[in-house]
Write a protein that holds these residues in place. Sequence first.
Motif, PDB file in Angstrom:
ATOM      1  N   PHE A   1      -9.068  36.931  31.483  1.00 46.38           N
ATOM      2  CA  PHE A   1      -9.474  37.357  32.508  1.00 46.38           C
ATOM      3  C   PHE A   1     -10.249  36.289  32.903  1.00 46.38           C
ATOM      4  O   PHE A   1     -10.575  35.482  32.418  1.00 46.38           O
ATOM      5  CB  PHE A   1     -10.243  38.848  31.902  1.00 46.38           C
ATOM      6  CG  PHE A   1     -10.039  39.385  30.880  1.00 46.38           C
ATOM      7  CD1 PHE A   1      -9.669  39.369  29.353  1.00 46.38           C
ATOM      8  CD2 PHE A   1      -9.399  40.953  31.113  1.00 46.38           C
ATOM      9  CE1 PHE A   1      -9.162  40.211  28.556  1.00 46.38           C
ATOM     10  CE2 PHE A   1      -8.750  41.474  30.633  1.00 46.38           C
ATOM     11  CZ  PHE A   1      -8.563  41.509  29.702  1.00 46.38           C
ATOM     12  N   ARG A   2     -10.704  37.419  34.179  1.00 48.44           N
ATOM     13  CA  ARG A   2     -11.260  35.798  35.136  1.00 48.44           C
ATOM     14  C   ARG A   2     -12.305  36.789  35.757  1.00 48.44           C
ATOM     15  O   ARG A   2     -11.485  38.295  36.092  1.00 48.44           O
ATOM     16  CB  ARG A   2     -10.315  34.979  36.155  1.00 48.44           C
ATOM     17  CG  ARG A   2      -9.312  35.753  36.655  1.00 48.44           C
ATOM     18  CD  ARG A   2      -8.227  35.044  37.948  1.00 48.44           C
ATOM     19  NE  ARG A   2      -7.371  35.543  38.302  1.00 48.44           N
ATOM     20  CZ  ARG A   2      -6.342  35.034  39.244  1.00 48.44           C
ATOM     21  NH1 ARG A   2      -6.156  33.852  38.820  1.00 48.44           N
ATOM     22  NH2 ARG A   2      -5.574  35.743  40.289  1.00 48.44           N
ATOM     23  N   GLN A   3     -13.468  36.357  36.687  1.00 50.18           N
ATOM     24  CA  GLN A   3     -14.106  37.084  37.773  1.00 50.18           C
ATOM     25  C   GLN A   3     -13.817  36.483  38.659  1.00 50.18           C
ATOM     26  O   GLN A   3     -15.386  35.728  38.766  1.00 50.18           O
ATOM     27  CB  GLN A   3     -14.985  37.320  36.759  1.00 50.18           C
ATOM     28  CG  GLN A   3     -16.038  38.989  37.440  1.00 50.18           C
ATOM     29  CD  GLN A   3     -17.043  39.811  36.604  1.00 50.18           C
ATOM     30  OE1 GLN A   3     -16.897  39.277  35.577  1.00 50.18           O
ATOM     31  NE2 GLN A   3     -17.152  41.088  36.958  1.00 50.18           N
TER      32      GLN A   3
ATOM     33  N   ARG B   1     -14.140  41.798  36.718  1.00 48.79           N
ATOM     34  CA  ARG B   1     -12.994  41.276  35.955  1.00 48.79           C
ATOM     35  C   ARG B   1     -11.984  42.226  36.011  1.00 48.79           C
ATOM     36  O   ARG B   1     -11.416  42.844  36.082  1.00 48.79           O
ATOM     37  CB  ARG B   1     -13.930  41.373  34.043  1.00 48.79           C
ATOM     38  CG  ARG B   1     -13.185  40.218  33.440  1.00 48.79           C
ATOM     39  CD  ARG B   1     -14.465  40.100  31.845  1.00 48.79           C
ATOM     40  NE  ARG B   1     -15.711  39.050  32.830  1.00 48.79           N
ATOM     41  CZ  ARG B   1     -16.516  39.616  32.006  1.00 48.79           C
ATOM     42  NH1 ARG B   1     -16.623  39.971  30.938  1.00 48.79           N
ATOM     43  NH2 ARG B   1     -17.681  39.046  32.142  1.00 48.79           N
TER      44      ARG B   1
ATOM     45  N   TYR C   1     -12.228  33.970  31.681  1.00 47.00           N
ATOM     46  CA  TYR C   1     -13.122  34.047  29.670  1.00 47.00           C
ATOM     47  C   TYR C   1     -11.789  35.037  28.947  1.00 47.00           C
ATOM     48  O   TYR C   1     -10.376  35.092  28.924  1.00 47.00           O
ATOM     49  CB  TYR C   1     -13.796  35.564  30.111  1.00 47.00           C
ATOM     50  CG  TYR C   1     -15.137  35.787  30.939  1.00 47.00           C
ATOM     51  CD1 TYR C   1     -14.892  35.719  32.517  1.00 47.00           C
ATOM     52  CD2 TYR C   1     -16.036  35.209  30.157  1.00 47.00           C
ATOM     53  CE1 TYR C   1     -15.937  36.377  32.883  1.00 47.00           C
ATOM     54  CE2 TYR C   1     -17.189  35.086  31.065  1.00 47.00           C
ATOM     55  CZ  TYR C   1     -17.490  35.742  32.434  1.00 47.00           C
ATOM     56  OH  TYR C   1     -18.242  35.313  33.577  1.00 47.00           O
TER      57      TYR C   1
ATOM     58  N   PRO D   1     -10.759  44.959  30.604  1.00 47.37           N
ATOM     59  CA  PRO D   1     -11.114  44.367  29.768  1.00 47.37           C
ATOM     60  C   PRO D   1     -12.203  44.888  28.272  1.00 47.37           C
ATOM     61  O   PRO D   1     -12.653  44.030  27.216  1.00 47.37           O
ATOM     62  CB  PRO D   1     -12.533  44.626  30.865  1.00 47.37           C
ATOM     63  CG  PRO D   1     -12.024  44.299  32.093  1.00 47.37           C
ATOM     64  CD  PRO D   1     -10.387  45.643  31.608  1.00 47.37           C
TER      65      PRO D   1
ATOM     66  N   TRP E   1     -16.375  38.291  23.497  1.00 47.39           N
ATOM     67  CA  TRP E   1     -16.780  37.454  24.911  1.00 47.39           C
ATOM     68  C   TRP E   1     -16.965  36.239  24.647  1.00 47.39           C
ATOM     69  O   TRP E   1     -18.216  36.388  24.248  1.00 47.39           O
ATOM     70  CB  TRP E   1     -16.387  38.433  25.887  1.00 47.39           C
ATOM     71  CG  TRP E   1     -15.911  39.337  26.847  1.00 47.39           C
ATOM     72  CD1 TRP E   1     -15.849  40.603  25.827  1.00 47.39           C
ATOM     73  CD2 TRP E   1     -15.346  39.346  27.307  1.00 47.39           C
ATOM     74  NE1 TRP E   1     -15.105  41.676  26.669  1.00 47.39           N
ATOM     75  CE2 TRP E   1     -14.358  41.235  27.482  1.00 47.39           C
ATOM     76  CE3 TRP E   1     -14.273  38.593  28.296  1.00 47.39           C
ATOM     77  CZ2 TRP E   1     -13.336  41.669  27.614  1.00 47.39           C
ATOM     78  CZ3 TRP E   1     -13.111  39.306  29.361  1.00 47.39           C
ATOM     79  CH2 TRP E   1     -13.450  40.635  29.104  1.00 47.39           C
TER      80      TRP E   1
END
Length: 126
Positions: free
Chosen positions: A37-39, A45, A95, A110, A116
């Motif tokens: 994932f990315r934020q 997210r 992540y 998510p 995580w």
Amino acid sequence: QVQLVESGGGLVQAGGSLRLSCTASGRTFISSRMGWFRQAPGKEREFVGAIAWSGGSTYYADAVKGRFTISRDYAKNTVYLQMNSLKPEDTAVYYCAVDRHIRVVVTTTPDEYEYWGQGTQVTVAS
């Protein structure tokens, strides 16, 4: 205690490449699916992609399809995210996490993932 540790982030010019790693400790995830994932700042997210430990099938978000590749190394208990043709909009903290359940269909939510890591910053300069 299960722990995921991401690494490999950094600053790269647009069009460049980076390879992120996610190393798991505390248990193996042979029946699980690992997600990336990315934020970005001020954003929620976002699902990037996922890989099944068993079989290695992968699934990608449309935004990264054809540019990002996920792979895994059993011996190292590590999942990789190879990112090519990077764009400024790929800038985010990345992540990895583990799907809570064994399922046939990939989930991109998510909340359906756990363990995580702390994340690794990727910055793509234009």
